[in-house]
Design a protein around this motif. Structure first.
Motif, short mmCIF file in Angstrom:
data_model
loop_
_atom_site.label_atom_id
_atom_site.label_comp_id
_atom_site.label_asym_id
_atom_site.label_seq_id
_atom_site.Cartn_x
_atom_site.Cartn_y
_atom_site.Cartn_z
N GLN A 293 0.83 -1.20 0.00
CA GLN A 293 0.00 0.00 0.00
C GLN A 293 0.86 1.25 0.00
N ASN A 294 1.95 1.22 0.75
CA ASN A 294 2.86 2.36 0.77
C ASN A 294 3.49 2.58 -0.60
N THR A 295 3.88 1.48 -1.27
CA THR A 295 4.45 1.59 -2.61
C THR A 295 3.41 2.15 -3.59
N GLY A 296 2.16 1.70 -3.46
CA GLY A 296 1.10 2.22 -4.32
C GLY A 296 0.86 3.69 -4.09
N PHE A 297 0.94 4.14 -2.84
CA PHE A 297 0.77 5.57 -2.53
C PHE A 297 1.84 6.40 -3.23
N LEU A 303 3.78 10.09 -7.36
CA LEU A 303 4.30 10.29 -8.70
C LEU A 303 3.58 11.43 -9.41
N ASP A 304 2.29 11.55 -9.18
CA ASP A 304 1.52 12.63 -9.80
C ASP A 304 2.05 14.00 -9.36
N LEU A 305 2.36 14.14 -8.07
CA LEU A 305 2.89 15.41 -7.57
C LEU A 305 4.32 15.64 -8.07
#
Length: 406
Positions: A293-297, A303-305
């Motif tokens: 979940q942390n990797t997905g965050f 990544l978007d930011l």
């Protein structure tokens, strides 16, 4: 623009924010009073401000290196202005972009090069208009009310998700109702504890106790049934008294459930998984569940930011000559994706060719990721290490060449 004093927008303007259906005024100050909004803003600002941001040079199709002599590198990595560190600067503008939709910084230039970036403290005081030639014009209102016209080339403009390509849409605008509900729940909870009756129980009777019986009962309760040392003792009731437990609780009012839903609802607007807010009720805390979940965050929200920062800086801070020379901005998100020491060591071993794989990193590249100095001979890709034969086969014995082969 207000047509008359009866316009509801006048009340919203005077209150300093947007009024939600629940009646709460949602602005930057009130929103950050919500624990969920505060924590989400801190997390998102941190993954932009705390990650290394570097000015890179693309030498050729395969070679990248830090542009150590570029004047923008000092602004990005050492000192953006006279009072902020790079992390403080990027955290501030990220918080603005996330919550308000836009973040602005004034470019200070010398000889056409950016030498400092001054953040503008309130995106709401910036007006943005698109001209007939599709360029943008800006007007910033200072704290004293003076309007300052600015050109597109005067600013670094961080723009969040946008539907018009001019202004971003911030969380405060999209999550106004969710935040307003959370604020009113918080206010209701405070008033409940201040004014509500939260007794542990009640004694009831169909008749009326005499003054003597009331005084005796009260003395008995104070002496034998109040305090931690009297916990669990039985009560002796007389004159037909009955004991009723729990007059009213927060659970009976669905207060706790409502607060929990509000927390999850606000976190969804920010793109932050609940476990990062301390809510692990619906998430496993064992194995690799939270790690994934942390990797997905990082991969999705972070990544978007990062891309927002990289491309905004390349658009607004680099010159045409810089772009032709292959200069670009890179935020290194590998800091949080490297895992623990054991996982990191295994990844480095595979990168160096352990187990018979093809090596794709040099020793000095690995040492650089761990902030260690290079060693002599460490810039050459190592040979494959520990290559194993195929299953069921044994290595062939070397044979002597015959006369013809010789």
């Amino acid at each position: 623009m207000f047509r008359d004093l009866d316009d509801p927008a006048v009340a919203e303007y005077l209150r300093g924010g947007q009024v939600s259906s629940s009646g709460a005024v949602v602005n930057m100050g009130s929103a950050l009073g919500i624990s969920t909004a505060w924590r989400c803003t801190l997390l998102l600002a941190g993954i932009c401000g705390n990650f290394p941001a570097e000015v890179m040079e693309r030498v050729d199709e395969t070679t990248r290196r830090p542009a150590v002599n570029h004047p923008l590198r000092k602004v990005m990595t050492e000192r953006p202005n006279g009072w902020q560190t790079p992390a403080e600067f990027r955290k501030m503008l990220t918080a603005h972009a996330v919550n308000k939709g836009d973040g602005f910084a004034l470019k200070i230039t010398s000889m056409g090069r950016v030498i400092a970036l001054w953040p503008l403290d309130d995106p709401d005081r910036m007006e943005v208009a698109q001209n007939d030639d599709m360029s943008l014009s800006y007007t910033f209102t200072t704290r004293k009310g003076r309007k300052v016209p600015l050109r597109q080339e005067d600013l670094l403009h961080l723009r969040g998700f946008s539907v018009d390509g001019v202004r971003g849409i911030g969380v405060l605008r999209s999550a106004r109702e969710a935040m307003g509900l959370s604020m009113t729940q918080q206010t209701a909870g405070g008033r409940m504890f201040k004014n509500g009756v939260l007794g542990g129980g009640a004694l009831k009777t169909a008749g009326t106790l005499s003054d003597e019986a009331y005084d005796r009962l009260k003395a008995d309760l104070d002496t034998n049934n109040v305090g931690a040392e009297n916990a669990g003792k039985l009560m002796i009731l007389e004159d037909g008294l009955d004991y009723a437990s729990g007059l009213m609780s927060a659970v009976d009012m669905q207060f706790l459930e409502g607060r929990k839903f509000s927390r999850t609802d606000i976190a969804m607007f920010y793109g932050v998984p609940p476990f990062l807010l301390g809510d692990t009720e619906k998430a496993t805390s064992w194995g690799t569940g939270l790690e994934q979940q942390n990797t997905g965050f990082i991969q999705y929200t972070g990544l978007d930011l990062h891309v927002m920062w990289e491309q905004a800086c390349e658009r607004d801070l680099l010159t045409d000559a810089d772009r032709k020379a292959g200069i670009y901005i890179k935020i290194d998100s590998r800091v949080l994706l490297r895992g623990d020491s054991k996982t990191r060591t295994e990844n480095y071993s595979r990168a160096l060719g352990s187990g018979g794989g093809q090596p794709w990193m040099t020793v000095n590249e690995v040492r650089a990721l761990e902030d260690l100095p290079p060693i002599e001979g460490g810039n050459v890709l190592p040979a494959r290490m520990g290559a194993a034969p195929s299953p069921g086969k044994t290595p062939a014995e070397p044979k002597e060449p015959d006369d013809d082969e010789a």
